[in-house]
Write a protein that holds these residues in place. Structure first.
Motif, PDB file in Angstrom:
ATOM      1  N   HIS A  46       0.811  -1.214   0.000  1.00 21.19           N
ATOM      2  CA  HIS A  46       0.000   0.000   0.000  1.00 21.19           C
ATOM      3  C   HIS A  46       0.846   1.267   0.000  1.00 21.19           C
ATOM      4  N   LEU A  47       2.108   1.167   0.423  1.00 20.04           N
ATOM      5  CA  LEU A  47       2.971   2.347   0.429  1.00 20.04           C
ATOM      6  C   LEU A  47       4.426   1.899   0.550  1.00 20.04           C
ATOM      7  N   VAL A  48       5.329   2.646  -0.094  1.00 19.68           N
ATOM      8  CA  VAL A  48       6.763   2.356  -0.030  1.00 19.68           C
ATOM      9  C   VAL A  48       7.486   3.522   0.637  1.00 19.68           C
ATOM     10  N   ILE A  49       8.345   3.182   1.598  1.00 15.67           N
ATOM     11  CA  ILE A  49       9.258   4.154   2.201  1.00 15.67           C
ATOM     12  C   ILE A  49      10.663   3.706   1.838  1.00 15.67           C
ATOM     13  N   SER A  50      11.418   4.574   1.188  1.00 13.56           N
ATOM     14  CA  SER A  50      12.759   4.170   0.752  1.00 13.56           C
ATOM     15  C   SER A  50      13.802   5.238   1.043  1.00 13.56           C
ATOM     16  N   ASP A  51      14.957   4.768   1.519  1.00 16.56           N
ATOM     17  CA  ASP A  51      16.126   5.632   1.611  1.00 16.56           C
ATOM     18  C   ASP A  51      16.583   5.951   0.189  1.00 16.56           C
ATOM     19  N   VAL A  52      17.280   7.054   0.020  1.00 21.87           N
ATOM     20  CA  VAL A  52      17.788   7.411  -1.308  1.00 21.87           C
ATOM     21  C   VAL A  52      19.135   6.744  -1.570  1.00 21.87           C
ATOM     22  N   MET A  53      20.066   6.860  -0.638  1.00 22.75           N
ATOM     23  CA  MET A  53      21.427   6.350  -0.849  1.00 22.75           C
ATOM     24  C   MET A  53      21.509   4.872  -0.471  1.00 22.75           C
ATOM     25  N   MET A  54      21.497   3.995  -1.499  1.00 20.46           N
ATOM     26  CA  MET A  54      21.580   2.546  -1.273  1.00 20.46           C
ATOM     27  C   MET A  54      22.380   1.903  -2.400  1.00 20.46           C
ATOM     28  N   PRO A  55      23.014   0.748  -2.129  1.00 22.56           N
ATOM     29  CA  PRO A  55      23.736   0.035  -3.184  1.00 22.56           C
ATOM     30  C   PRO A  55      22.780  -0.664  -4.148  1.00 22.56           C
ATOM     31  N   GLN A  56      23.294  -1.076  -5.304  1.00 19.26           N
ATOM     32  CA  GLN A  56      22.583  -1.839  -6.343  1.00 19.26           C
ATOM     33  C   GLN A  56      21.501  -1.021  -7.043  1.00 19.26           C
ATOM     34  N   MET A  57      20.540  -0.512  -6.283  1.00 22.24           N
ATOM     35  CA  MET A  57      19.518   0.365  -6.852  1.00 22.24           C
ATOM     36  C   MET A  57      19.129   1.373  -5.785  1.00 22.24           C
ATOM     37  N   ASP A  58      19.395   2.660  -6.045  1.00 25.91           N
ATOM     38  CA  ASP A  58      19.108   3.657  -5.014  1.00 25.91           C
ATOM     39  C   ASP A  58      17.633   4.054  -5.025  1.00 25.91           C
ATOM     40  N   VAL A  96       6.106  12.101  -1.196  1.00 27.00           N
ATOM     41  CA  VAL A  96       6.618  12.882  -0.071  1.00 27.00           C
ATOM     42  C   VAL A  96       8.132  12.708  -0.010  1.00 27.00           C
ATOM     43  N   TYR A  97       8.839  13.778   0.342  1.00 22.55           N
ATOM     44  CA  TYR A  97      10.302  13.771   0.445  1.00 22.55           C
ATOM     45  C   TYR A  97      10.660  14.241   1.849  1.00 22.55           C
ATOM     46  N   ILE A  98      11.279  13.369   2.657  1.00 17.63           N
ATOM     47  CA  ILE A  98      11.570  13.680   4.055  1.00 17.63           C
ATOM     48  C   ILE A  98      13.071  13.668   4.301  1.00 17.63           C
ATOM     49  N   GLU A  99      13.561  14.741   4.920  1.00 20.01           N
ATOM     50  CA  GLU A  99      14.989  14.865   5.202  1.00 20.01           C
ATOM     51  C   GLU A  99      15.349  14.183   6.517  1.00 20.01           C
ATOM     52  N   LYS A 100      16.527  13.551   6.532  1.00 14.57           N
ATOM     53  CA  LYS A 100      17.080  12.999   7.770  1.00 14.57           C
ATOM     54  C   LYS A 100      17.904  14.078   8.457  1.00 14.57           C
ATOM     55  N   PRO A 101      17.918  14.111   9.778  1.00 14.23           N
ATOM     56  CA  PRO A 101      17.110  13.289  10.698  1.00 14.23           C
ATOM     57  C   PRO A 101      15.666  13.788  10.730  1.00 14.23           C
ATOM     58  N   PHE A 102      14.744  12.879  11.015  1.00 13.91           N
ATOM     59  CA  PHE A 102      13.339  13.248  11.034  1.00 13.91           C
ATOM     60  C   PHE A 102      12.678  12.670  12.287  1.00 13.91           C
ATOM     61  N   SER A 103      11.544  13.244  12.620  1.00 12.73           N
ATOM     62  CA  SER A 103      10.765  12.753  13.758  1.00 12.73           C
ATOM     63  C   SER A 103       9.990  11.507  13.333  1.00 12.73           C
ATOM     64  N   PRO A 104      10.079  10.400  14.095  1.00 10.48           N
ATOM     65  CA  PRO A 104       9.279   9.208  13.782  1.00 10.48           C
ATOM     66  C   PRO A 104       7.785   9.516  13.721  1.00 10.48           C
ATOM     67  N   GLU A 105       7.336  10.426  14.595  1.00 18.55           N
ATOM     68  CA  GLU A 105       5.926  10.810  14.596  1.00 18.55           C
ATOM     69  C   GLU A 105       5.544  11.485  13.284  1.00 18.55           C
ATOM     70  N   TYR A 106       6.457  12.306  12.757  1.00 18.31           N
ATOM     71  CA  TYR A 106       6.194  13.005  11.494  1.00 18.31           C
ATOM     72  C   TYR A 106       6.070  12.003  10.345  1.00 18.31           C
ATOM     73  N   LEU A 107       6.960  11.013  10.320  1.00 16.54           N
ATOM     74  CA  LEU A 107       6.891   9.986   9.278  1.00 16.54           C
ATOM     75  C   LEU A 107       5.582   9.207   9.387  1.00 16.54           C
ATOM     76  N   GLN A 108       5.206   8.846  10.611  1.00 13.33           N
ATOM     77  CA  GLN A 108       3.980   8.073  10.793  1.00 13.33           C
ATOM     78  C   GLN A 108       2.759   8.858  10.333  1.00 13.33           C
ATOM     79  N   VAL A 109       2.739  10.157  10.609  1.00 14.52           N
ATOM     80  CA  VAL A 109       1.626  11.001  10.170  1.00 14.52           C
ATOM     81  C   VAL A 109       1.566  11.049   8.644  1.00 14.52           C
ATOM     82  N   GLN A 110       2.721  11.154   7.996  1.00 12.44           N
ATOM     83  CA  GLN A 110       2.757  11.203   6.537  1.00 12.44           C
ATOM     84  C   GLN A 110       2.244   9.889   5.938  1.00 12.44           C
ATOM     85  N   VAL A 111       2.683   8.774   6.501  1.00 19.28           N
ATOM     86  CA  VAL A 111       2.241   7.459   6.030  1.00 19.28           C
ATOM     87  C   VAL A 111       0.730   7.323   6.194  1.00 19.28           C
ATOM     88  N   SER A 112       0.239   7.639   7.395  1.00 21.15           N
ATOM     89  CA  SER A 112      -1.195   7.528   7.684  1.00 21.15           C
ATOM     90  C   SER A 112      -2.017   8.413   6.763  1.00 21.15           C
TER      91      SER A 112
END
Length: 262
Positions: A51-63, A104-120
């Motif tokens: 139903h939703l994907v949360i992904s880091d940007v900087m990752m090996p193989q496929m960012d 949505v584009y979220i900068e690190k560091p971020f509040s877990p509550e903020y991420l949860q609100v965005q997901v919800s």
């Protein structure tokens, strides 16, 4: 709407500590699947209803940028909201993520509550649209499309349904063959977009077509039930009531009242 079933979130990050931290925080409200890079994430997307994907940007193989582009450019996955997490704080990186279709584009560091609100918020908004489509007799299928690509996909589905609406044998096999998609892929796509299985969508489409014909008030109810693939008017009336909360005759009466008001 399946309110008691947790929505599925796919979390992708190559840092195990971050994966565990975010997963623990989200798992109270959502069913969380995890992957450590974009390639692993794609493999999960091909097998599961996400139903939703949360992904880091900087990752090996496929960012995260590459993954987001793959998701948003593929008809199989284009309906899935994507949240990108990144330590990059440049304006250009934000623009790049949004241009690739990130919701949505979220900068690190971020509040877990903020991420949860965005997901919800993203998931709840999609669910409200699905519920409104389900309960509204005259609302077109494409109204649930979250993107232009999905709108075109649903219009193709609608065209096939309209051409075969009177065929009582219309089923997922017929639909998949005409869409040139495998049954599992079609199932995941339709289930994710409108919360129906393909066969459930066929039934809802029959009922919505019936509502459209009832609204024209030129045909008898038994004639309409046959036109949309029901051999029994009693069965038609029963499923119509279950879907829209009123019988076909009540629907006609309500529409007449509404038309007089306008």
């Amino acid at each position: 709407m399946e309110k008691d079933i947790k929505q599925v979130v796919l979390l992708i990050d190559d840092n195990d500590d971050i994966l565990e931290f975010i997963s623990d925080d989200l798992s109270e409200k959502f069913h969380v699947l995890t992957a450590t890079n974009g390639m692993e994430g794609l493999a999960i997307l091909e097998k599961e209803i996400i139903h939703l994907v949360i992904s880091d940007v900087m990752m090996p193989q496929m960012d995260g940028f590459q993954l987001c582009e793959r998701i948003k450019s593929s008809i199989e996955f284009s309906h899935i909201p994507v949240i990108l997490l990144t330590a990059k704080i440049t304006l250009q990186s934000k623009i790049q993520g949004l241009e690739l279709g990130a919701d949505v584009y979220i900068e690190k560091p971020f509040s877990p509550e903020y991420l949860q609100v965005q997901v919800s918020s993203l998931i709840e908004n999609r669910n409200k649209i699905k519920a409104y489509f389900s309960s509204s007799p005259l609302l077109h299928l494409k109204s649930v499309a979250p993107s232009k690509a999905d709108e075109e996909f649903l219009e193709r589905i609608q065209c096939i349904l309209d051409k075969n609406i009177g065929n009582p044998d219309l089923d997922v096999v017929h639909l998949a063959n005409n869409m040139h998609m495998s049954r599992p892929t079609l199932y995941r796509k339709i289930k994710s977009i409108c919360n129906y299985t393909p066969n459930e969508l066929i039934q809802v489409s029959r009922l919505k077509k019936a509502a459209e014909l009832l609204n024209q008030r030129t045909l008898k109810i038994y004639e309409i039930s046959e036109m949309v693939g029901y051999s029994s008017q009693t069965h038609f009336g029963r499923v119509f009531f279950k879907q829209f909360g009123m019988s076909p005759s009540e629907y006609v009466s309500n529409q007449q009242t509404e038309n007089k008001k306008t």
